[in-house]
Design an enzyme around this catalytic site. Structure first.
Site, PDB file in Angstrom:
ATOM      1  N   ASP A  72       0.872  -1.170   0.000  1.00 40.17           N
ATOM      2  CA  ASP A  72       0.000   0.000   0.000  1.00 40.17           C
ATOM      3  C   ASP A  72       0.917   1.230   0.000  1.00 40.17           C
ATOM      4  O   ASP A  72       2.110   1.128   0.300  1.00 40.17           O
ATOM      5  CB  ASP A  72      -0.900  -0.036   1.234  1.00 40.17           C
ATOM      6  CG  ASP A  72      -1.687   1.231   1.423  1.00 40.17           C
ATOM      7  OD1 ASP A  72      -2.366   1.662   0.477  1.00 40.17           O
ATOM      8  OD2 ASP A  72      -1.606   1.817   2.525  1.00 40.17           O
TER       9      ASP A  72
ATOM     10  N   ASP B  65      -0.183   5.132   0.952  1.00 40.35           N
ATOM     11  CA  ASP B  65      -0.452   6.072   2.045  1.00 40.35           C
ATOM     12  C   ASP B  65      -0.498   5.332   3.377  1.00 40.35           C
ATOM     13  O   ASP B  65      -1.317   4.427   3.565  1.00 40.35           O
ATOM     14  CB  ASP B  65      -1.792   6.779   1.824  1.00 40.35           C
ATOM     15  CG  ASP B  65      -1.840   7.549   0.515  1.00 40.35           C
ATOM     16  OD1 ASP B  65      -1.915   8.776   0.561  1.00 40.35           O
ATOM     17  OD2 ASP B  65      -1.800   6.899  -0.557  1.00 40.35           O
TER      18      ASP B  65
ATOM     19  N   ASP C 280      -1.781  -0.722   5.839  1.00 38.98           N
ATOM     20  CA  ASP C 280      -2.086  -0.196   7.170  1.00 38.98           C
ATOM     21  C   ASP C 280      -3.565  -0.134   7.491  1.00 38.98           C
ATOM     22  O   ASP C 280      -3.928   0.308   8.584  1.00 38.98           O
ATOM     23  CB  ASP C 280      -1.486   1.212   7.310  1.00 38.98           C
ATOM     24  CG  ASP C 280      -2.186   2.223   6.414  1.00 38.98           C
ATOM     25  OD1 ASP C 280      -2.337   1.935   5.199  1.00 38.98           O
ATOM     26  OD2 ASP C 280      -2.585   3.287   6.902  1.00 38.98           O
TER      27      ASP C 280
END
Length: 223
Positions: free
Chosen positions: A12, A14, A173
């Site tokens: 991922d 961000d 996240d």
């Protein structure tokens, strides 16, 4: 020499590789100001990240009473135009990101970014930060077509294809990342230092790390 049990690592963007909330928050606040809304405090911008820029702006608008869909679409386009010109002002890699990517390169591991950010933005930011060359693929929220971004498994399948096939582990996240990995039936590591939308231990990942410095050992343990 470290022997990883994976041929491909998907990341991922961000909250996993990059700390982006300041630039995203500035873009949201630019749009909110144009729409007559109050700005989002800087320390709250990270709470809105997860499902992409449109959801981020929608949540910020809805918290202040919402607006008609036609007006929101116009505001969203204004936000994107601002972000296109200001997406790497304050954005920085998380600590150890560059070192870990270089180490994985040295191990011959293929790497791909799978983000819900537009592919063009992701590529632009990674290039500005000198990280783009690490990746065999940068797959954005718009790459696979409407309705096929995370938490759908499609972009992870595409990362496997572009990575040459083989076993992939994903790092993210948020619950979007975990759900996408589960749907693709690949192992997933939760980045606790990022913009997590679940409490510690409740993300549903196979392992959690507090720093990218812990990533390669965690990947070895997953094997």
């Amino acid at each position: 020499m470290t022997d990883l049990p994976f041929a491909i690592i998907g990341f991922d963007l961000d909250g996993t590789l990059l700390e982006t909330h300041r630039d995203l928050g500035a873009a949201v606040n630019h749009a909110l100001g144009l729409g007559g809304f109050d700005p989002v405090p800087a320390d709250q911008a990270s709470d809105l990240i997860g499902g992409g820029a449109k959801i981020m702006l929608q949540q910020a608008v809805d918290r202040q009473g919402g607006m008609p869909e036609k007006e929101f679409r116009k505001l969203y386009k204004q936000m994107l135009a601002y972000y296109a010109e200001n997406n790497a002002v304050h954005t920085r890699p998380y600590p150890h990101a560059a070192e870990v990517l270089a180490e994985l390169d040295g191990l011959g591991i293929a790497m791909a970014v799978v983000t819900n950010k537009f592919e063009s933005f992701a590529g632009q930011i990674l290039a500005a930060l000198g990280l783009a060359d690490h990746f065999v693929a940068i797959i954005g929220g718009d790459t696979m077509g409407k309705g096929r971004a995370k938490p759908a498994p499609d972009p992870i399948f595409e990362a496997i294809r572009r990575g040459g096939g083989g076993h992939l582990a994903f790092v993210g996240d948020s619950s979007y990342d975990v759900r996408a990995a589960r749907a693709a039936n690949v192992p997933v590591i939760g980045a606790r230092y990022g913009y997590c939308d679940k409490p510690r231990g409740e993300l549903g990942a196979d392992a959690e790390i507090d720093s990218l410095a812990e990533l390669i050992p965690a990947l070895c343990r997953l094997g």
